[in-house]
Scaffold this motif. Structure first.
Motif, mmCIF file in Angstrom:
data_model
loop_
_atom_site.group_PDB
_atom_site.id
_atom_site.type_symbol
_atom_site.label_atom_id
_atom_site.label_comp_id
_atom_site.label_asym_id
_atom_site.label_seq_id
_atom_site.Cartn_x
_atom_site.Cartn_y
_atom_site.Cartn_z
ATOM 1 N N ASP A 67 -0.491 -5.550 -13.957
ATOM 2 C CA ASP A 67 -0.779 -5.536 -12.520
ATOM 3 C C ASP A 67 0.212 -4.729 -11.684
ATOM 4 O O ASP A 67 -0.052 -4.466 -10.511
ATOM 5 C CB ASP A 67 -0.811 -6.964 -11.976
ATOM 6 N N ILE A 68 1.366 -4.373 -12.263
ATOM 7 C CA ILE A 68 2.361 -3.610 -11.515
ATOM 8 C C ILE A 68 3.120 -2.717 -12.489
ATOM 9 O O ILE A 68 3.445 -3.133 -13.606
ATOM 10 C CB ILE A 68 3.330 -4.540 -10.736
ATOM 11 N N THR A 69 3.373 -1.487 -12.085
ATOM 12 C CA THR A 69 4.132 -0.571 -12.931
ATOM 13 C C THR A 69 5.627 -0.877 -12.821
ATOM 14 O O THR A 69 6.064 -1.565 -11.880
ATOM 15 C CB THR A 69 3.896 0.892 -12.498
ATOM 16 N N ALA A 70 6.401 -0.357 -13.748
ATOM 17 C CA ALA A 70 7.859 -0.526 -13.680
ATOM 18 C C ALA A 70 8.391 0.106 -12.393
ATOM 19 O O ALA A 70 9.244 -0.469 -11.709
ATOM 20 C CB ALA A 70 8.521 0.102 -14.910
ATOM 21 N N GLU A 71 7.874 1.281 -12.051
ATOM 22 C CA GLU A 71 8.269 1.953 -10.814
ATOM 23 C C GLU A 71 7.880 1.122 -9.593
ATOM 24 O O GLU A 71 8.645 0.999 -8.635
ATOM 25 C CB GLU A 71 7.588 3.322 -10.774
ATOM 26 N N GLY A 72 6.702 0.501 -9.646
ATOM 27 C CA GLY A 72 6.245 -0.355 -8.550
ATOM 28 C C GLY A 72 7.128 -1.580 -8.386
ATOM 29 O O GLY A 72 7.441 -1.990 -7.268
ATOM 30 N N ALA A 95 -2.998 -11.452 -4.012
ATOM 31 C CA ALA A 95 -2.428 -12.761 -4.374
ATOM 32 C C ALA A 95 -1.059 -12.948 -3.731
ATOM 33 O O ALA A 95 -0.749 -14.021 -3.196
ATOM 34 C CB ALA A 95 -2.331 -12.899 -5.890
ATOM 35 N N ILE A 96 -0.251 -11.914 -3.759
ATOM 36 C CA ILE A 96 1.097 -12.000 -3.185
ATOM 37 C C ILE A 96 1.031 -12.141 -1.668
ATOM 38 O O ILE A 96 1.702 -12.998 -1.084
ATOM 39 C CB ILE A 96 1.931 -10.761 -3.587
ATOM 40 N N THR A 97 0.209 -11.325 -1.000
ATOM 41 C CA THR A 97 0.172 -11.401 0.461
ATOM 42 C C THR A 97 -0.458 -12.701 0.943
ATOM 43 O O THR A 97 -0.033 -13.246 1.976
ATOM 44 C CB THR A 97 -0.554 -10.180 1.078
ATOM 45 N N SER A 106 -1.357 -8.310 4.933
ATOM 46 C CA SER A 106 -2.314 -7.560 4.125
ATOM 47 C C SER A 106 -1.626 -6.400 3.408
ATOM 48 O O SER A 106 -0.531 -5.976 3.795
ATOM 49 C CB SER A 106 -3.441 -7.021 5.008
ATOM 50 N N MET A 107 -2.309 -5.913 2.373
ATOM 51 C CA MET A 107 -1.801 -4.787 1.611
ATOM 52 C C MET A 107 -2.933 -3.791 1.399
ATOM 53 O O MET A 107 -4.018 -4.151 0.955
ATOM 54 C CB MET A 107 -1.259 -5.243 0.251
ATOM 55 N N ALA A 150 -1.092 4.087 -4.111
ATOM 56 C CA ALA A 150 -2.051 3.656 -5.134
ATOM 57 C C ALA A 150 -1.460 3.897 -6.518
ATOM 58 O O ALA A 150 -0.773 4.893 -6.759
ATOM 59 C CB ALA A 150 -3.359 4.414 -4.973
ATOM 60 N N GLY A 151 -1.723 2.958 -7.419
ATOM 61 C CA GLY A 151 -1.245 3.071 -8.789
ATOM 62 C C GLY A 151 0.009 2.259 -9.072
ATOM 63 O O GLY A 151 0.337 2.020 -10.227
ATOM 64 N N LEU A 152 0.720 1.815 -8.024
ATOM 65 C CA LEU A 152 1.940 1.029 -8.246
ATOM 66 C C LEU A 152 1.631 -0.438 -8.524
ATOM 67 O O LEU A 152 2.363 -1.096 -9.258
ATOM 68 C CB LEU A 152 2.882 1.135 -7.047
ATOM 69 N N ILE A 153 0.581 -0.959 -7.893
ATOM 70 C CA ILE A 153 0.194 -2.360 -8.050
ATOM 71 C C ILE A 153 -1.329 -2.431 -7.959
ATOM 72 O O ILE A 153 -1.947 -1.603 -7.268
ATOM 73 C CB ILE A 153 0.860 -3.254 -6.966
ATOM 74 N N LYS A 154 -1.925 -3.360 -8.640
ATOM 75 C CA LYS A 154 -3.376 -3.548 -8.544
ATOM 76 C C LYS A 154 -3.687 -4.371 -7.302
ATOM 77 O O LYS A 154 -2.911 -5.239 -6.901
ATOM 78 C CB LYS A 154 -3.915 -4.216 -9.797
ATOM 79 N N GLN A 155 -4.857 -4.097 -6.715
ATOM 80 C CA GLN A 155 -5.224 -4.751 -5.460
ATOM 81 C C GLN A 155 -5.228 -6.270 -5.575
ATOM 82 O O GLN A 155 -4.738 -6.964 -4.682
ATOM 83 C CB GLN A 155 -6.588 -4.256 -4.967
#
Length: 134
Positions: A34-39, A108-110, A70-71, A98-103
């Protein structure tokens, strides 16, 4: 005390995104799918900076309003920019490359942050300019 936010990427069996509080901040637990290392690095940095403008409400202070958070994942972020946080008294909006985290992880986090927002309050900002030798 300055708050620190960590983002821990989990491997193996899938875990739903969640937030775990600790004395000096919190940990965002997010599966590596769901999240890249960079993200994860970018979110830890951005959320730590943001968290330093907030503090827990003391028990003798009434709970505050729930703040909508929101995100938005953006394909058109400026070069080199990972996350922009528009942090206002009545809402918080994340614009994320886009690409750092899935929607669904961002949602869920927000949602969790919004549910927790009545227990937090803003702290006054202080800006300091140091004299420079001429």
């Amino acid at each position: 005390m300055l708050l620190t936010i960590e983002v821990e990427r989990h491997r193996g069996e899938y875990v739903e995104p969640r937030i775990e509080d600790h004395e000096s901040g919190c940990v965002f637990h997010i599966h590596e799918d769901d999240i890249t290392a960079e993200g994860a690095v970018a979110f830890a940095d951005a959320l730590t900076s943001q968290a330093r403008r907030w503090t827990f409400r003391s028990p003798d202070v009434p709970r505050g309003p729930r703040i909508p958070i929101s995100m938005e994942l953006r394909e058109d972020m400026p070069e080199g920019i990972a996350i922009v946080i528009d942090d206002r008294p009545d809402s918080i909006k994340y614009k994320v490359r886009a690409g750092l985290i899935k929607q669904h992880a961002g949602d869920a986090i927000t949602t969790s942050q919004s549910e927790r927002s009545p227990d937090w309050q803003r702290v006054p900002a202080q800006y300091i300019a140091h004299l420079k030798a001429s």
